[in-house]
Design a protein around this motif. Structure first.
Motif, mmCIF file in Angstrom:
data_model
loop_
_atom_site.group_PDB
_atom_site.id
_atom_site.type_symbol
_atom_site.label_atom_id
_atom_site.label_comp_id
_atom_site.label_asym_id
_atom_site.label_seq_id
_atom_site.Cartn_x
_atom_site.Cartn_y
_atom_site.Cartn_z
ATOM 1 N N ASN A 1 0.865 -1.261 -0.018
ATOM 2 C CA ASN A 1 -0.117 0.113 -0.125
ATOM 3 C C ASN A 1 0.740 1.388 0.161
ATOM 4 N N GLY A 2 0.183 2.568 0.139
ATOM 5 C CA GLY A 2 1.021 3.516 -0.063
ATOM 6 C C GLY A 2 1.862 3.825 1.201
ATOM 7 N N MET A 3 1.369 3.407 2.218
ATOM 8 C CA MET A 3 2.389 3.626 3.336
ATOM 9 C C MET A 3 3.685 2.735 3.428
ATOM 10 N N GLU A 4 3.457 1.726 2.848
ATOM 11 C CA GLU A 4 4.661 0.740 2.733
ATOM 12 C C GLU A 4 5.614 1.338 1.749
ATOM 13 N N ALA A 5 4.889 1.809 0.445
ATOM 14 C CA ALA A 5 5.645 2.249 -0.561
ATOM 15 C C ALA A 5 6.526 3.748 -0.069
ATOM 16 N N ALA A 6 5.767 4.447 0.758
ATOM 17 C CA ALA A 6 6.411 5.815 1.191
ATOM 18 C C ALA A 6 7.940 5.438 1.958
ATOM 19 N N LYS A 7 7.679 4.329 2.771
ATOM 20 C CA LYS A 7 8.590 3.839 3.554
ATOM 21 C C LYS A 7 9.765 3.446 2.949
ATOM 22 N N ALA A 8 9.403 2.666 1.774
ATOM 23 C CA ALA A 8 10.424 2.223 0.805
ATOM 24 C C ALA A 8 11.098 3.405 0.021
ATOM 25 N N LEU A 9 10.376 4.283 -0.359
ATOM 26 C CA LEU A 9 11.083 5.577 -1.122
ATOM 27 C C LEU A 9 11.863 6.286 -0.271
ATOM 28 N N MET A 10 11.631 6.432 1.129
ATOM 29 C CA MET A 10 12.208 7.227 1.989
ATOM 30 C C MET A 10 13.760 6.722 2.164
ATOM 31 N N GLU A 11 14.144 5.474 1.711
ATOM 32 C CA GLU A 11 15.352 4.677 1.852
ATOM 33 C C GLU A 11 16.051 4.821 0.669
ATOM 34 N N LEU A 12 15.625 5.442 -0.430
ATOM 35 C CA LEU A 12 16.229 5.739 -1.573
ATOM 36 C C LEU A 12 17.401 6.544 -1.397
ATOM 37 N N LYS A 13 18.533 6.305 -2.364
ATOM 38 C CA LYS A 13 19.596 7.594 -2.423
ATOM 39 C C LYS A 13 18.915 9.022 -2.504
ATOM 40 N N LYS A 14 18.083 9.115 -3.727
ATOM 41 C CA LYS A 14 17.521 10.273 -3.829
ATOM 42 C C LYS A 14 16.096 10.255 -3.410
ATOM 43 N N THR A 15 15.873 10.863 -2.129
ATOM 44 C CA THR A 15 14.249 10.660 -1.595
ATOM 45 C C THR A 15 13.390 11.848 -2.211
ATOM 46 N N PRO A 16 12.284 11.288 -2.755
ATOM 47 C CA PRO A 16 11.166 12.261 -3.320
ATOM 48 C C PRO A 16 10.535 12.855 -2.332
ATOM 49 N N LEU A 17 9.980 14.162 -2.479
ATOM 50 C CA LEU A 17 8.821 14.507 -1.391
ATOM 51 C C LEU A 17 7.491 13.489 -1.853
ATOM 52 N N ILE A 18 6.745 13.447 -0.554
ATOM 53 C CA ILE A 18 5.490 12.564 -0.738
ATOM 54 C C ILE A 18 4.390 13.552 -0.576
ATOM 55 N N VAL A 19 3.486 13.236 -1.381
ATOM 56 C CA VAL A 19 1.960 13.795 -1.181
ATOM 57 C C VAL A 19 1.186 12.667 -1.263
ATOM 58 N N PHE A 20 0.619 12.235 -0.361
ATOM 59 C CA PHE A 20 -0.637 11.073 -0.273
ATOM 60 C C PHE A 20 -1.809 11.623 -0.741
ATOM 61 N N ALA A 21 -2.418 10.669 -1.468
ATOM 62 C CA ALA A 21 -3.671 11.184 -2.052
ATOM 63 C C ALA A 21 -4.817 10.004 -1.730
ATOM 64 N N THR A 22 -5.932 10.222 -1.080
ATOM 65 C CA THR A 22 -6.966 9.272 -0.964
ATOM 66 C C THR A 22 -7.786 9.659 -0.566
ATOM 67 N N ALA A 23 -9.280 8.651 -0.733
ATOM 68 C CA ALA A 23 -10.565 9.122 -0.503
ATOM 69 C C ALA A 23 -10.737 8.726 1.268
ATOM 70 N N TYR A 24 -9.692 8.426 1.995
ATOM 71 C CA TYR A 24 -9.898 8.194 3.271
ATOM 72 C C TYR A 24 -8.937 9.001 4.139
ATOM 73 N N PRO A 25 -9.826 10.011 4.859
ATOM 74 C CA PRO A 25 -9.366 10.893 5.548
ATOM 75 C C PRO A 25 -8.456 10.310 7.049
#
Length: 243
Positions: A64-88
């Motif tokens: 899911n998005g949270m797990e993907a975000a965790k993986a993205l934060m471990e990259l050498k070039k870390t991108p900014l994250i904007v979450f988008a969802t229908a669930y507040p």
């Protein structure tokens, strides 16, 4: 700003990806470099494309998005994250991943614009960010002439029917430039949206008064009129105004 912000859109629904891609096309600084339909694909695309920002759906099968975000934060070039969802309800968890913003579907254009402005601020050069070093004037065409306005002299800008009204210390101007575009052009200055029809120069705000239903009215230095502040913008406005 000169830099194009490389953007990756991640959502398991094609319609949602297409909708967001279409909305982002109206922002000159945003360059959509890729799309992904799963968390796993998002990580692979990020490794290949080196995006500056990833718009990331939360609810996706497998990763899911949270797990993907965790993986993205471990990259050498870390991108900014904007979450988008229908669930507040995922908002609190999202900000544990240092998300730039959290967008709810269906997308609201004004909220998306605020998100893009927030993203752009991350990529300003030091010269752009340092007070007193902003350069350039705002060109406004009217009555067969072109006026070049110093943004620091602008008190506020409002949208009235088909025109934007620019109120300065000495006079008022009308332009067909949409309020959204003016806000983007003025992003390196102290301007802030307080309502769908108003952006104000924070340097000239003198008073904020409660009104009704959580809304406020704002007073500008040297002006008699009170400007409406939508309740959706009150919290962010107070944060900007307070030291």
């Amino acid at each position: 700003m000169d830099k194009m912000i490389r953007t990756l859109i991640v959502d398991d629904e094609l319609y949602s990806r297409d909708e967001l891609k279409h909305l982002l096309q109206s922002f000159p600084s945003i360059q959509v470099v890729g799309e992904a339909e799963s968390g796993e694909a998002a990580v692979m695309k990020a490794l290949q494309l080196h995006p500056d920002v990833v718009f990331l759906d939360v609810e996706m099968p497998k990763m899911n998005g949270m797990e993907a975000a965790k993986a993205l934060m471990e990259l050498k070039k870390t991108p900014l994250i904007v979450f988008a969802t229908a669930y507040p309800q995922f908002a609190a968890e999202a900000f544990r991943y240092e998300a730039v913003d959290y967008l709810l579907k269906p997308y609201d254009e004004n909220q998306l614009m605020e998100t893009v402005l927030r993203i752009e601020k991350h990529f300003h050069t030091p010269a752009e960010q340092e007070p007193g070093k902003q350069t350039g004037k705002l060109a406004v065409e009217g009555d067969g002439e072109i006026f070049y306005l110093d943004p620091k002299d602008i008190l506020y800008i409002s949208r009235e029917e088909k025109y934007s009204k620019i109120v300065t210390k000495t006079r008022e101007y009308e332009t067909k430039i949409p309020l959204k575009d003016l806000e983007i052009r003025l992003t390196t200055y102290s301007f802030f949206r307080i309502h769908k029809s108003y952006i104000v120069n924070l340097d000239y705000v003198t008073r904020l008064t409660p009104w009704f239903n959580g809304a406020y009215q704002l007073e500008i230095e040297g002006r008699d009129e009170m400007l409406s502040v939508s309740r959706n913008y009150v919290k962010s406005l107070r944060t900007q105004l307070e030291l």
